[in-house]
Motif scaffolding. Sequence first.
Motif, mmCIF file in Angstrom:
data_model
loop_
_atom_site.group_PDB
_atom_site.id
_atom_site.type_symbol
_atom_site.label_atom_id
_atom_site.label_comp_id
_atom_site.label_asym_id
_atom_site.label_seq_id
_atom_site.Cartn_x
_atom_site.Cartn_y
_atom_site.Cartn_z
ATOM 1 N N LEU A 27 54.254 43.320 0.618
ATOM 2 C CA LEU A 27 52.913 43.893 0.533
ATOM 3 C C LEU A 27 52.317 44.065 1.925
ATOM 4 C CD1 LEU A 27 50.473 44.844 -1.089
ATOM 5 C CD2 LEU A 27 49.791 42.451 -1.312
ATOM 6 N N THR A 28 52.503 43.072 2.778
ATOM 7 C CA THR A 28 52.009 43.165 4.159
ATOM 8 C C THR A 28 52.647 44.342 4.877
ATOM 9 O OG1 THR A 28 51.625 40.789 4.243
ATOM 10 C CG2 THR A 28 51.808 41.936 6.358
ATOM 11 N N ASP A 29 53.956 44.516 4.707
ATOM 12 C CA ASP A 29 54.659 45.645 5.337
ATOM 13 C C ASP A 29 54.070 46.974 4.875
ATOM 14 O OD1 ASP A 29 56.309 43.832 6.606
ATOM 15 O OD2 ASP A 29 57.987 44.121 5.213
ATOM 16 N N ILE A 30 53.815 47.105 3.578
ATOM 17 C CA ILE A 30 53.257 48.346 3.036
ATOM 18 C C ILE A 30 51.862 48.599 3.596
ATOM 19 C CG2 ILE A 30 52.397 49.433 0.919
ATOM 20 C CD1 ILE A 30 54.761 48.040 -0.525
ATOM 21 N N LEU A 31 51.045 47.560 3.658
ATOM 22 C CA LEU A 31 49.683 47.715 4.176
ATOM 23 C C LEU A 31 49.681 48.064 5.659
ATOM 24 C CD1 LEU A 31 47.961 44.759 2.307
ATOM 25 C CD2 LEU A 31 47.763 47.202 1.798
ATOM 26 N N VAL A 32 50.563 47.455 6.434
ATOM 27 C CA VAL A 32 50.658 47.768 7.866
ATOM 28 C C VAL A 32 51.116 49.212 8.065
ATOM 29 C CG1 VAL A 32 51.931 47.244 10.004
ATOM 30 C CG2 VAL A 32 50.955 45.396 8.636
ATOM 31 N N ASP A 33 52.093 49.643 7.280
ATOM 32 C CA ASP A 33 52.550 51.035 7.364
ATOM 33 C C ASP A 33 51.420 52.008 7.027
ATOM 34 O OD1 ASP A 33 55.094 50.233 8.097
ATOM 35 O OD2 ASP A 33 55.936 50.494 6.086
ATOM 36 N N ALA A 34 50.631 51.687 6.011
ATOM 37 C CA ALA A 34 49.513 52.546 5.625
ATOM 38 C C ALA A 34 48.460 52.592 6.732
ATOM 39 C CB ALA A 34 48.894 52.052 4.316
ATOM 40 N N LEU A 35 48.199 51.469 7.354
ATOM 41 C CA LEU A 35 47.233 51.425 8.449
ATOM 42 C C LEU A 35 47.729 52.218 9.653
ATOM 43 C CD1 LEU A 35 44.511 50.272 9.303
ATOM 44 C CD2 LEU A 35 45.705 48.233 10.096
ATOM 45 N N ASP A 36 49.001 52.085 9.981
ATOM 46 C CA ASP A 36 49.584 52.876 11.076
ATOM 47 C C ASP A 36 49.443 54.373 10.798
ATOM 48 O OD1 ASP A 36 50.340 50.695 12.599
ATOM 49 O OD2 ASP A 36 52.416 50.689 11.872
ATOM 50 N N GLU A 37 49.713 54.759 9.552
ATOM 51 C CA GLU A 37 49.589 56.177 9.168
ATOM 52 C C GLU A 37 48.143 56.649 9.290
ATOM 53 O OE1 GLU A 37 50.863 59.973 7.686
ATOM 54 O OE2 GLU A 37 51.831 58.330 8.739
#
Length: 52
Positions: A27-37
């Motif tokens: 979940l953290t990985d997905i949220l970090v990827d979304a924030l980077d995007e």
Amino acid sequence: MNTIEHAPLTQDAAIALFLQEDNADRLTDILVDALDEAFRILKEELVSRPLN
């Protein structure tokens, strides 16, 4: 023939599912990827605006 329609999960339901499955790292990985995007999109928006 039984067909089951799968409704997309709401964000809250998706998060609850990740937490229920004890998959906080994913979940953290997905949220970090979304924030980077999101930051990438904002940067592109700022670069494309003409200076007055």
